[in-house]
Design an enzyme around this catalytic site. Structure first.
Site, PDB file in Angstrom:
ATOM      1  CE  LYS A 208     -11.220 -80.022 -13.497  1.00 17.67           C
ATOM      2  NZ  LYS A 208     -10.731 -80.823 -12.262  1.00 17.67           N
ATOM      3  CD  GLU A 214     -25.358 -74.362 -11.739  1.00 22.13           C
ATOM      4  OE1 GLU A 214     -25.640 -74.659 -10.693  1.00 22.13           O
ATOM      5  OE2 GLU A 214     -24.744 -75.006 -12.111  1.00 22.13           O
ATOM      6  N   GLY A 268     -11.884 -77.029  -7.573  1.00 20.70           N
ATOM      7  CA  GLY A 268     -12.393 -75.806  -8.120  1.00 20.70           C
ATOM      8  C   GLY A 268     -12.131 -74.858  -7.217  1.00 20.70           C
ATOM      9  NE  ARG A 269     -13.370 -77.152  -1.350  1.00 22.39           N
ATOM     10  CZ  ARG A 269     -13.660 -78.220  -1.896  1.00 22.39           C
ATOM     11  NH1 ARG A 269     -14.420 -78.371  -2.876  1.00 22.39           N
ATOM     12  NH2 ARG A 269     -13.294 -79.381  -1.171  1.00 22.39           N
ATOM     13  CD  GLU A 354     -17.462 -76.513  -2.798  1.00 20.77           C
ATOM     14  OE1 GLU A 354     -18.735 -75.954  -3.151  1.00 20.77           O
ATOM     15  OE2 GLU A 354     -16.703 -76.566  -3.558  1.00 20.77           O
ATOM     16  CG  HIS A 386     -20.839 -48.185  11.431  1.00 23.38           C
ATOM     17  ND1 HIS A 386     -21.375 -46.993  12.117  1.00 23.38           N
ATOM     18  CD2 HIS A 386     -19.503 -47.852  11.432  1.00 23.38           C
ATOM     19  CE1 HIS A 386     -20.218 -46.124  12.411  1.00 23.38           C
ATOM     20  NE2 HIS A 386     -19.205 -46.777  11.982  1.00 23.38           N
ATOM     21  CE  LYS A 512     -23.853 -77.982  -9.167  1.00 23.27           C
ATOM     22  NZ  LYS A 512     -22.408 -78.314  -9.817  1.00 23.27           N
TER      23      LYS A 512
END
Length: 546
Positions: A208, A214, A268-269, A354, A386, A512
């Site tokens: 944004k 990152e 964001g999510r 979050e 499994h 961060k």
């Protein structure tokens, strides 16, 4: 506005008393006592069917939980969210991911401005661009059509579009291959770039602000890689941005005409419905992307209008709240019995943890006498059977499970699908019923009595372990949209009950800030001295290894 503490409310106290009795209930007996239990404790909407009968609850439990919803003002807060009020109190923002999938004629205002026009203007640009790339009209700088798309983002800018593109692979364009890079670890970028050709690759930079550390490190690496084979002028044919920072994207070399914006009222999510979903439109086509939005909108309307007792997100939230608060379930396992949903548990991890991984109320008061968000984890069935199902069946912790399945496959191997559904339904039955020691002894008849007694405890299953089952006819763009929206609203309801702000994420920031300081120490001459002894030692070892 400060609410009374959750634990002080009348309905919560009644639930606490009720839970003391429910702790002794056996689901086997609940089903035996009520032949209509499945019919009463299931509901459906927006193409999804929810069976929540395999939980340690009854009609009275649901009545008390519904009363708690009313007492905590969850419906008022829901209506405030849909109306565009700034319910994200710490950031003074509206929470309007629902506006991203609403039809154009539905007016939605933020600060007195109708945002519907803005949303649909961006969607029109997404359609135009995705149509051009998919048709082959959009060409790379050497005149070749695009064959590979690399999405560079992190968090919701990666998990959402990646999960959806994988889930809808049956609808994917045959010429286009999707790649997703999120990790600052160079191995992630190296793996993606090793598979693509700069002449036929399109990069989407999803940030944004165009400053996410990152994402921008990965973006500049991709840019440098491209410039080894192309000119600065060619960048505009191979890089587009999902951002709002025009100045930064121009400096990067991206044509502002190829910038797709979104808004601060989109977390964001919750952003896959916005221009962050551009990779989805490119992968499956805008028509299917529109179906994806429509499926979510159908769930929105159901959540907004259905009474609590028939409201899928409300019920899923209340069952989870009951298991978390009163049955001490510290985690929830997500078990999609559909290989194409293999990233759905990871997507839900961010969405839920979050959002509701908070320790203070919306007013900032510490939460000391009840638990908030559980740990979310899982994998696709039958793989999980499994791996970790052993612990779920016979471990000391009780972990609720959400089973998710499509009744019809998108392939022609129908014997596989029958086996898949048999495993899904059998596991939910096994978690509910378990196996008593007497049943085990009966199975072991023929062995020596001493051997039976030696083996019996190991083969006994306590059962009485809760699960939900969510079914759809097919996994389509519309049902996937509804499924995601179901869980979004479930998270909202639980956050409202716990009185936490589900729409900020300050816990992401501290690491961060410290990382920027340590990176300067790792790459420069500064000696690490302002940290604790452990961190100083780790930095020193890393510098010595260079």
């Amino acid at each position: 506005m400060r609410q009374p503490p959750l634990s002080s409310t009348a309905s919560y106290q009644q639930l606490r008393t009720h839970a003391a009795d429910a702790g002794a209930w056996q689901m086997r007996e609940l089903f035996a006592q009520d032949p209509q239990r499945f019919e009463r404790l299931s509901c459906e909407a927006a193409g999804l069917f929810l069976d929540y009968s395999k939980n340690r609850l009854d009609g009275r439990t649901l009545e008390l939980l519904a009363e708690l919803v009313r007492e905590r003002g969850v419906e008022r807060l829901r209506d405030a969210m849909f109306a565009g009020e700034k319910i994200n109190l710490t950031e003074q923002r509206a929470v309007l991911h629902t506006a991203l999938r609403a039809p154009r004629e539905q007016q939605i205002t933020v600060d007195g401005q109708d945002v519907s026009g803005d949303v649909h203007a961006v969607l029109a640009r997404v359609k135009e661009f995705s149509d051009a790339v998919r048709s082959g009209a959009w060409l790379g700088h050497t005149g070749k059509p695009i064959t590979d798309i690399v999405n560079i983002g992190i968090g919701g800018s990666d998990l959402g579009p990646k999960m959806v593109c994988l889930a809808l692979r049956q609808f994917a364009h045959p010429r286009l291959t999707m790649h997703f890079v999120s990790n600052v670890d160079g191995h992630d970028m190296d793996a993606a770039l090793s598979k693509v050709d700069p002449e036929t690759t399109l990069f989407i930079i999803a940030s944004k602000t165009f400053t996410t550390a990152e994402t921008m490190m990965n973006a500049h690496t991709a840019r440098a890689w491209f410039l080894q084979n192309g000119s600065e002028e060619a960048l505009a044919k191979h890089f587009v941005a999902v951002s709002t920072n025009v100045e930064a994207i121009e400096a990067f070399g991206i044509d502002p005409a190829n910038m797709f914006p979104f808004w601060d009222w989109v977390g964001g999510r919750y952003s896959v419905w916005s221009a962050i979903g551009l990779p989805v439109a490119l992968c499956v086509g805008y028509g299917y992307f529109a179906d994806f939005l429509a499926g979510a909108h159908a769930m929105d309307e159901h959540f907004r209008t259905a009474p609590i007792e028939q409201n899928l997100p409300m019920i899923l939230a209340l069952v989870g709240f009951w298991n978390r608060e009163f049955l001490d379930a510290g985690s929830v396992s997500i078990a999609p019995y559909h290989q194409d949903l293999n990233r759905f548990p990871a997507y839900l991890q961010q969405l839920d943890m979050e959002s509701n991984g908070k320790r203070v109320t919306r007013a900032g008061d510490p939460i000391t006498d009840y638990a908030t968000g559980p740990v979310i984890w899982g994998d696709v069935g039958t793989n999980g059977q499994h791996a970790y199902f052993q612990l779920l069946h016979q471990g000391t912790d009780v972990t609720p499970i959400d089973f998710i399945a499509a009744l019809r496959p998108a392939h022609e191997f129908h014997n596989h699908h029958a086996a898949l559904l048999a495993n899904c339904f059998a596991q939910s039955e096994a978690f509910m019923k378990g196996k008593t020691i007497d049943e085990v002894r009966q199975d072991l008849q023929g062995l020596d009595a001493a051997e039976i007694e030696r083996l019996a405890p190991h083969k006994t299953f306590p059962g009485n372990r809760p699960s939900n089952t969510i079914l759809m006819e097919y996994l389509t763009p519309a049902t996937l949209g509804a499924l995601i929206a179901l869980y979004e609203h479930k998270v909202f309801v639980q956050g409202a009950l716990w009185d936490v702000n589900s729409f900020d994420q300050w816990g992401v920031e501290l690491g961060k800030v410290l990382a920027r300081k340590i990176e300067a120490e790792l790459t420069g001459d500064a000696r690490p001295q302002q940290h604790d002894g452990s961190t100083n030692g780790l930095i020193a070892r890393a510098k010595a290894a260079v």
